[in-house]
Design a protein around this motif. Structure first.
Motif, PDB file in Angstrom:
ATOM      1  N   VAL A 190       0.836  -1.210   0.000  1.00 40.83           N
ATOM      2  CA  VAL A 190       0.000   0.000   0.000  1.00 40.83           C
ATOM      3  C   VAL A 190       0.872   1.261   0.000  1.00 40.83           C
ATOM      4  N   THR A 191       0.562   2.187  -0.921  1.00 39.18           N
ATOM      5  CA  THR A 191       1.095   3.548  -0.864  1.00 39.18           C
ATOM      6  C   THR A 191      -0.106   4.466  -0.748  1.00 39.18           C
ATOM      7  N   HIS A 192      -0.119   5.325   0.270  1.00 37.43           N
ATOM      8  CA  HIS A 192      -1.319   6.136   0.467  1.00 37.43           C
ATOM      9  C   HIS A 192      -1.010   7.470   1.142  1.00 37.43           C
ATOM     10  N   PHE A 212       8.770   4.343   6.933  1.00 44.31           N
ATOM     11  CA  PHE A 212       7.993   4.723   5.755  1.00 44.31           C
ATOM     12  C   PHE A 212       8.879   4.705   4.513  1.00 44.31           C
ATOM     13  N   VAL A 213       8.252   4.518   3.371  1.00 42.88           N
ATOM     14  CA  VAL A 213       8.917   4.687   2.082  1.00 42.88           C
ATOM     15  C   VAL A 213       8.301   5.923   1.447  1.00 42.88           C
ATOM     16  N   PRO A 214       9.015   7.066   1.433  1.00 40.42           N
ATOM     17  CA  PRO A 214       8.420   8.306   0.930  1.00 40.42           C
ATOM     18  C   PRO A 214       8.003   8.173  -0.530  1.00 40.42           C
ATOM     19  N   ASP A 215       6.909   8.830  -0.870  1.00 36.60           N
ATOM     20  CA  ASP A 215       6.390   8.811  -2.230  1.00 36.60           C
ATOM     21  C   ASP A 215       6.528  10.225  -2.798  1.00 36.60           C
ATOM     22  N   GLY A 216       7.652  10.496  -3.440  1.00 38.34           N
ATOM     23  CA  GLY A 216       7.857  11.812  -4.038  1.00 38.34           C
ATOM     24  C   GLY A 216       8.822  12.665  -3.233  1.00 38.34           C
TER      25      GLY A 216
END
Ligand SMILES: [Zn+2]
Length: 229
Positions: A190-192, A212-216
């Motif tokens: 899940v990426t949210h 966390f795995v940052p998105d952007g």
């Protein structure tokens, strides 16, 4: 009414006494607010007792809490540093009455009442408190975020469980609103992005199996600053 529950595998681990201390804590807190999961845990415990031939009465929620708190307290290390605070061993005296209306009793026994928590201010509208329990493989953290704040886009390196204790939270990516007693969960698939509902700050007990795995880019900057990625 609680609408979002804990995963069965986490409840099963808890009933078997095999849960990570962070998971045990969030389960114990959720059980104080959720009759459905209490019933599930009771049935797992009854099944376990039947399978092992041990004749025991099904634990009451109170008995569950006490057992759990004893287990977690055994793991609370007063010398273990959190970001700003050293968690002190909670008193084993009976709780003052009435209980803290915000923190469920299992949580209050470990970090004290809500009103006395030594928050660390991180950003305008955001304060956190890291809960240090030795032996935990999870990151255990209290988060309070103001209305309208976003938990910007992120993926996960393991299971994320959030228990809402005040205010509300919306998953902008998958949909769904979470209020007191609800569990918001996500895993490595899940990426949210989450957003605090209007009205009042959202108070969370969060337990993460990994960073966390940052998105952007923006997300990377925010989580690097917070130390969450
Ligand atoms: Zn539940």
């Amino acid at each position: 009414m609680v609408e979002h529950h804990l995963p069965d595998e986490v409840l099963l681990e808890y009933a078997a006494g095999a849960a990570d201390p962070g998971h045990a804590l969030i389960v114990a807190c959720h059980l104080t607010l959720c009759p459905t999961c209490r019933q599930t845990v009771a049935s797992y415990e009854a099944l376990g007792a039947a399978l092992t031939g041990v004749s025991t009465a099904i634990s009451t929620p109170t008995a569950n809490e006490d057992t759990l708190v004893a287990r977690i307290m055994a793991g609370v290390d007063p010398t273990l540093p959190s970001e700003t605070e050293t968690v002190e061993l909670p008193s084993t005296d009976p709780p003052a009455s009435p209980h803290d209306a915000v923190f469920p009793w299992p949580l209050q026994q470990i970090i004290g009442p809500f009103k006395r928590l030594a928050w660390r201010r991180r950003l305008p509208g955001l304060r956190t408190f890291d809960v240090a329990i030795s032996g935990a493989r999870t990151v255990i953290r209290m988060i309070e975020a103001g209305p309208g704040m976003k938990v910007v886009g992120h993926g996960h390196t393991g299971l994320e469980l959030d228990l809402v204790l005040a205010g509300g939270l919306e998953d902008l990516t998958r949909g769904g609103e979470f209020e007191r007693g609800d569990i918001q969960r996500a895993d490595a698939d899940v990426t949210h992005t989450l957003e605090v509902l209007p009205g009042e700050p959202c108070l969370l007990l969060t337990v993460n199996e990994g960073p966390f795995v940052p998105d952007g880019l923006y997300s990377r900057l925010v989580y690097r600053y917070l130390g969450w990625s």
